[in-house]
Motif scaffolding. Sequence first.
Motif, PDB file in Angstrom:
ATOM      1  N   TYR A 118      49.346   6.899  26.800  1.00 29.85           N
ATOM      2  CA  TYR A 118      50.010   5.652  27.182  1.00 29.85           C
ATOM      3  C   TYR A 118      50.926   5.866  28.389  1.00 29.85           C
ATOM      4  CZ  TYR A 118      53.072   1.597  26.845  1.00 29.85           C
ATOM      5  OH  TYR A 118      53.796   0.483  27.124  1.00 29.85           O
ATOM      6  N   ILE A 119      51.703   6.928  28.359  1.00 30.57           N
ATOM      7  CA  ILE A 119      52.579   7.247  29.495  1.00 30.57           C
ATOM      8  C   ILE A 119      51.742   7.567  30.727  1.00 30.57           C
ATOM      9  CG2 ILE A 119      54.300   8.918  30.334  1.00 30.57           C
ATOM     10  CD1 ILE A 119      55.381   6.912  28.312  1.00 30.57           C
ATOM     11  N   GLY A 120      50.632   8.264  30.542  1.00 33.39           N
ATOM     12  CA  GLY A 120      49.758   8.595  31.663  1.00 33.39           C
ATOM     13  C   GLY A 120      49.154   7.361  32.302  1.00 33.39           C
ATOM     14  N   VAL A 135      51.136  11.797  19.043  1.00 29.79           N
ATOM     15  CA  VAL A 135      51.821  12.382  20.202  1.00 29.79           C
ATOM     16  C   VAL A 135      50.907  12.345  21.425  1.00 29.79           C
ATOM     17  CG1 VAL A 135      52.713  14.540  21.167  1.00 29.79           C
ATOM     18  CG2 VAL A 135      53.390  13.818  18.883  1.00 29.79           C
ATOM     19  N   PHE A 136      49.655  12.736  21.247  1.00 27.29           N
ATOM     20  CA  PHE A 136      48.716  12.685  22.374  1.00 27.29           C
ATOM     21  C   PHE A 136      48.446  11.248  22.807  1.00 27.29           C
ATOM     22  CE2 PHE A 136      47.039  17.033  21.080  1.00 27.29           C
ATOM     23  CZ  PHE A 136      47.689  17.664  22.125  1.00 27.29           C
ATOM     24  N   LEU A 196      45.016  15.302  28.413  1.00 25.65           N
ATOM     25  CA  LEU A 196      44.950  16.325  29.446  1.00 25.65           C
ATOM     26  C   LEU A 196      44.299  15.793  30.721  1.00 25.65           C
ATOM     27  CD1 LEU A 196      45.731  19.292  29.764  1.00 25.65           C
ATOM     28  CD2 LEU A 196      43.419  19.889  29.057  1.00 25.65           C
ATOM     29  N   ALA A 197      43.408  14.815  30.573  1.00 24.01           N
ATOM     30  CA  ALA A 197      42.739  14.234  31.739  1.00 24.01           C
ATOM     31  C   ALA A 197      43.710  13.463  32.634  1.00 24.01           C
ATOM     32  CB  ALA A 197      41.606  13.319  31.300  1.00 24.01           C
ATOM     33  N   TYR A 198      44.823  13.003  32.065  1.00 22.74           N
ATOM     34  CA  TYR A 198      45.815  12.311  32.884  1.00 22.74           C
ATOM     35  C   TYR A 198      46.715  13.277  33.637  1.00 22.74           C
ATOM     36  CZ  TYR A 198      44.607   7.714  31.237  1.00 22.74           C
ATOM     37  OH  TYR A 198      43.937   6.560  30.989  1.00 22.74           O
ATOM     38  N   VAL A 199      46.716  14.552  33.243  1.00 27.35           N
ATOM     39  CA  VAL A 199      47.569  15.549  33.896  1.00 27.35           C
ATOM     40  C   VAL A 199      46.790  16.320  34.949  1.00 27.35           C
ATOM     41  CG1 VAL A 199      49.004  17.580  33.510  1.00 27.35           C
ATOM     42  CG2 VAL A 199      48.968  15.747  31.826  1.00 27.35           C
ATOM     43  N   ILE A 200      45.567  16.733  34.594  1.00 26.14           N
ATOM     44  CA  ILE A 200      44.725  17.545  35.473  1.00 26.14           C
ATOM     45  C   ILE A 200      43.589  16.656  35.987  1.00 26.14           C
ATOM     46  CG2 ILE A 200      43.347  19.668  35.568  1.00 26.14           C
ATOM     47  CD1 ILE A 200      44.927  20.690  33.216  1.00 26.14           C
ATOM     48  N   ASN A 201      42.809  17.167  36.880  1.00 23.22           N
ATOM     49  CA  ASN A 201      41.659  16.455  37.433  1.00 23.22           C
ATOM     50  C   ASN A 201      40.779  15.909  36.310  1.00 23.22           C
ATOM     51  OD1 ASN A 201      39.580  15.480  38.960  1.00 23.22           O
ATOM     52  ND2 ASN A 201      38.903  17.470  39.711  1.00 23.22           N
ATOM     53  N   HIS A 202      40.670  14.601  36.201  1.00 21.87           N
ATOM     54  CA  HIS A 202      40.003  13.998  35.044  1.00 21.87           C
ATOM     55  C   HIS A 202      38.498  14.258  35.010  1.00 21.87           C
ATOM     56  CE1 HIS A 202      39.689  10.860  38.117  1.00 21.87           C
ATOM     57  NE2 HIS A 202      38.617  10.447  37.474  1.00 21.87           N
ATOM     58  N   THR A 203      37.854  14.414  36.140  1.00 15.32           N
ATOM     59  CA  THR A 203      36.406  14.673  36.093  1.00 15.32           C
ATOM     60  C   THR A 203      36.115  16.073  35.547  1.00 15.32           C
ATOM     61  OG1 THR A 203      36.480  15.336  38.417  1.00 15.32           O
ATOM     62  CG2 THR A 203      35.815  13.079  37.937  1.00 15.32           C
ATOM     63  N   ASN A 212      49.927   6.711  36.085  1.00 12.77           N
ATOM     64  CA  ASN A 212      48.734   7.017  36.857  1.00 12.77           C
ATOM     65  C   ASN A 212      47.653   5.983  36.520  1.00 12.77           C
ATOM     66  OD1 ASN A 212      46.980   8.283  38.519  1.00 12.77           O
ATOM     67  ND2 ASN A 212      46.744  10.136  37.292  1.00 12.77           N
ATOM     68  N   PRO A 213      47.822   4.743  36.976  1.00 11.80           N
ATOM     69  CA  PRO A 213      46.908   3.675  36.556  1.00 11.80           C
ATOM     70  C   PRO A 213      45.536   3.717  37.245  1.00 11.80           C
ATOM     71  CG  PRO A 213      48.504   2.822  38.101  1.00 11.80           C
ATOM     72  CD  PRO A 213      48.892   4.252  37.811  1.00 11.80           C
TER      73      PRO A 213
END
Length: 99
Positions: free
Chosen positions: A89-91, A83-84, A36-43, A95-96
């Motif tokens: 991995y995709i994130g 799955v997560f 979820l951190a890779y989709v939304i604001n990670h902080t 979004n490196p």
Amino acid sequence: MPANKKYLSSNWQRFAKITAGIVGGYLVSISSHIALAYVINHTAIIITATFTGFILWVVLMIVAFLAKNGWKIWAVYLLITLVFSFLIYIGKIYNPIIA
């Protein structure tokens, strides 16, 4: 009066449910928050993960003990974790910047 034998589970089922609840629930909880951190604001996710991660972990522990078969719940938890992990991995590919 002793308990009826048909309602008691084997020692292996008890072991599978306990370990699935503790270890499997933790893996699902942490991997879901990292994905979820890779989709939304990670902080924001990392800060709220201290509370929501614990709540999710407790819910997953309860679900593990409600299941009839401990090994099936282990398989479900490992599948969800994979799955997560794939989403993580995709994130990382798309979004490196987030390390």
